[in-house]
Design an enzyme around this catalytic site. Sequence first.
Site, PDB file in Angstrom:
ATOM      1  N   CYS A   1       0.830  -1.191   0.000  1.00  0.00           N
ATOM      2  CA  CYS A   1       0.000   0.000   0.000  1.00  0.00           C
ATOM      3  C   CYS A   1       0.876   1.257   0.000  1.00  0.00           C
ATOM      4  O   CYS A   1       1.442   1.589  -1.033  1.00  0.00           O
ATOM      5  CB  CYS A   1      -0.989  -0.041   1.160  1.00  0.00           C
ATOM      6  SG  CYS A   1      -2.474   0.891   0.814  1.00  0.00           S
TER       7      CYS A   1
ATOM      8  N   HIS B   1      -3.630  -5.109   0.521  1.00  0.00           N
ATOM      9  CA  HIS B   1      -3.025  -5.636   1.754  1.00  0.00           C
ATOM     10  C   HIS B   1      -3.102  -7.166   1.802  1.00  0.00           C
ATOM     11  O   HIS B   1      -4.052  -7.712   2.357  1.00  0.00           O
ATOM     12  CB  HIS B   1      -3.749  -5.065   2.975  1.00  0.00           C
ATOM     13  CG  HIS B   1      -3.471  -3.623   3.213  1.00  0.00           C
ATOM     14  ND1 HIS B   1      -2.433  -3.188   4.004  1.00  0.00           N
ATOM     15  CD2 HIS B   1      -4.077  -2.510   2.732  1.00  0.00           C
ATOM     16  CE1 HIS B   1      -2.421  -1.870   4.021  1.00  0.00           C
ATOM     17  NE2 HIS B   1      -3.407  -1.429   3.263  1.00  0.00           N
TER      18      HIS B   1
ATOM     19  N   GLU C   1      -1.550  -9.153   3.598  1.00  0.00           N
ATOM     20  CA  GLU C   1      -1.293  -9.724   4.934  1.00  0.00           C
ATOM     21  C   GLU C   1      -2.572 -10.203   5.620  1.00  0.00           C
ATOM     22  O   GLU C   1      -2.531 -11.090   6.472  1.00  0.00           O
ATOM     23  CB  GLU C   1      -0.556  -8.718   5.826  1.00  0.00           C
ATOM     24  CG  GLU C   1      -1.328  -7.468   6.252  1.00  0.00           C
ATOM     25  CD  GLU C   1      -1.227  -6.309   5.273  1.00  0.00           C
ATOM     26  OE1 GLU C   1      -0.994  -6.555   4.072  1.00  0.00           O
ATOM     27  OE2 GLU C   1      -1.401  -5.152   5.702  1.00  0.00           O
TER      28      GLU C   1
HETATM   29  N1  GLN Z   1      -1.800   6.776   2.988  1.00  0.00           N
HETATM   30  C1  GLN Z   1      -1.917   6.036   1.769  1.00  0.00           C
HETATM   31  C2  GLN Z   1      -3.279   6.202   1.121  1.00  0.00           C
HETATM   32  O1  GLN Z   1      -4.222   6.578   1.772  1.00  0.00           O
HETATM   33  C3  GLN Z   1      -1.611   4.560   1.992  1.00  0.00           C
HETATM   34  C4  GLN Z   1      -2.602   3.870   2.844  1.00  0.00           C
HETATM   35  C5  GLN Z   1      -2.114   2.544   3.349  1.00  0.00           C
HETATM   36  O2  GLN Z   1      -0.947   2.251   3.292  1.00  0.00           O
HETATM   37  N2  GLN Z   1      -3.002   1.736   3.879  1.00  0.00           N
HETATM   38  O3  GLN Z   1      -3.433   5.951  -0.025  1.00  0.00           O
END
Ligand code: GLN
Length: 560
Positions: free
Chosen positions: A398, A524, A526
Site C-alpha cells: 500500500c 493488503h 497480509e
Molecule cells: N496513505 C496512503 C493512502 O491513503 C496509503 C494507505 C495505506 O498504506 N493503507 O493511499
Amino acid sequence: MNKFIFVSGGVCSRLGKGVAASSLGALLESRGLNVRMVKCDPYINVDAGTMSPYQHGEVYVTDDGAETDLDLGNYARFTGSPLSRANSITTGQVYDSVIRKEREGRYLGRCVQVIPHITDEIKARILAVAREDPDNDIVIVEIGGTVGDIESIPFLEAARQMIHESGKDNAISVHLTLIPEVAGGELKTKPTQHSVKAMQEMGIQPDVLICRAPVMLDEPTRRKIALFTNVDPDAVFTSYDVDTTIYEIPIVFFDQKLDQVVLKKMGVESRHANIKPWNAVMDKFAARTGRVRIGIVGKYMELHDAYKSVYEALFHAGLECGVEVELVKIDSSRLEEAENADTVLGAGNAANGGDTVHGENTLQGILVPGGFGQRGINGMVKASEWARKNKVPYFGICLGMQIMVIDWGRNVLGWEDADSSEFNQDCKHPVVSLLEEQVDVKNYGGTMRLGKSETAAEPGTHILAAYGEKHIFERHRHRYEFSNKYRNEMTGSGLKIAAYTPDGSLVECVEWPDHPWGLGVQFHPEFKSKPTAAAPLFRDFIAAARDVRAKSAQEVISGQ
Ligand code: GLN
C-alpha cells in the site's frame, strides 16, 4: 443448532483472550463443527478505522470493507469463520443504531434504556451472525475488556441474558484469568478467585476457566481454583507460556481436552478431531533452518500490534520457506536523518556488524508496510532506493508501493519534488494522487477505497508467478493511487506495471526491472495469510530473501 460460547477476561488485559478464543474455535472446527467468531468491543468508537495504530494497534479490514479490531485477524488466522462487518460489534455501533431508532420513533414513546434496549441490540447482532447460515453450529463471542470495567457491563449483561434464555446446554461462559507468580516462584490463585466473583456479581457463573500461567497448573492448584469458583476441576485449564509460537496453543488446549469438555457441557456429541494441520504447523516450525533478516521500515515501530498481520504473514512465509524470519524494526525517521541509507540498512551499520551489503548479518529484505501521514516518508523513499540499487528484495504494501513510485520519480526520472499529494499538495510531480471522487471527502470514517476487489496480473510478472492466477482478490484500505498521468513516463523508463484493476483504470502492482524481487502492491495481502497457508506474495518475498542469503554465503565460501 445454534450454540454460544461467551469468552470473557479477568484480572488484567492482554492475557491472550483473542488467541484463546481463536484456538478454541480452531479445535471445534477440527471436529467438523461450523464456527463463527464475533468480537464485542466496549469502546465508543463506531469502528477501529479512525483509531491511532499507536493506541490500538492495526486496523483489520474484512472483505466487505469493515475496519475492525485486530482480534478479527486472529480469528482469520486460526479459523475458517467468515468475517464481515457483522462480526465486529462495538458500543459505538450499538448506541448509534439505538439512537437512530429512537429518532425514528421506533420505541413508541418508551423511555430508552441500557436494559433492555442496548442489550437487545447487542443480542440481536449476535443472533444475526448465528442465523447468517443455517449450517452454523457454534458462535464464539469474545467480549473485549476485563470484567469489572464499566464499559463492558452491557455486553456481559447481554451474555447473561442469552445464557439464561438459551439454557445451559446452548450457551456457556469461558473465562480467562491470570495466575501470577510471586517471588519464590509461587503461583497465586487469589486474583482468579476475585475475577470469578466479579463474574458471579454480573450473574454469570463461568463454566470453564482458562488460566494464563507461566507453567502448567498442578492438580492441587486446579482443585483449589475449582473449590473457590464453583467450576468443575476438569474444566480448569492452563494456557501456559509457550516458547515456540502462538500457533501451538490449539495443541496445548487439545492435549488438555478443552474442546471435549466444552462440547460435553453443551451436549454436543463429540466427533473425531483432526488436528493434523496444527501439528504440521509445529513440524514446519521445528524444521526451519537458518534465518533471514527483514528490515521493516515504518513509523509505528514501538508497538508490535501496529503491523500485527504483516508480522504474522512474515512468520507464516518463514514456515513455508523453511527459515526463521528475524524482524529488524527500523523507524523510518532514523533513516530520514541518516546521511546515507547504508549506515542504517547495510554496510557500515554497527547493528549489522559492519557487514557489506550482502554480508551474513545484514538485511536480506526490506518491507515497507501501509501507513498514513507525512512523518518518516523520506526515510522510506531512501529505503526503497537502497533496496533497488543494491538488489535487495523489497516488498511494498500500500504506502510501500506508493513509496516505490515516489522513489522512481525522484531518483530515476530525476523529478526532485516527486511526491504523493497526501504529503505535498503543491508539488509539480504528484506521482501518487487522489482519485477525483475522493477530492471533496471530509468525513474520515469509512470513506477510503475499502475491502475486497479484483486485481488482474500481467503476464511475465512476479505477482502472477506468486498467485499462479491472473484474477487476484485482495483487500484495500487507502485513499491515494498511482497517478495515471505519469504512466507513460514511468513505464518508458523501465518501471513495470505488473497488475491493474480489471478495467485497467487503476494500477495495483509495480515491479522493478533487473532486480531479484522488488514489488509493491496497492492492496493488503497480509490480511489473508494463515499459518497453514502463507500469503503468496509474502512467501515469494521470503523465498527471494532466502536466496539472497544463500548467494552471499556462496560468495563468502568462494572468496568473492
Ligand atoms: N496513505 C496512503 C493512502 O491513503 C496509503 C494507505 C495505506 O498504506 N493503507 O493511499
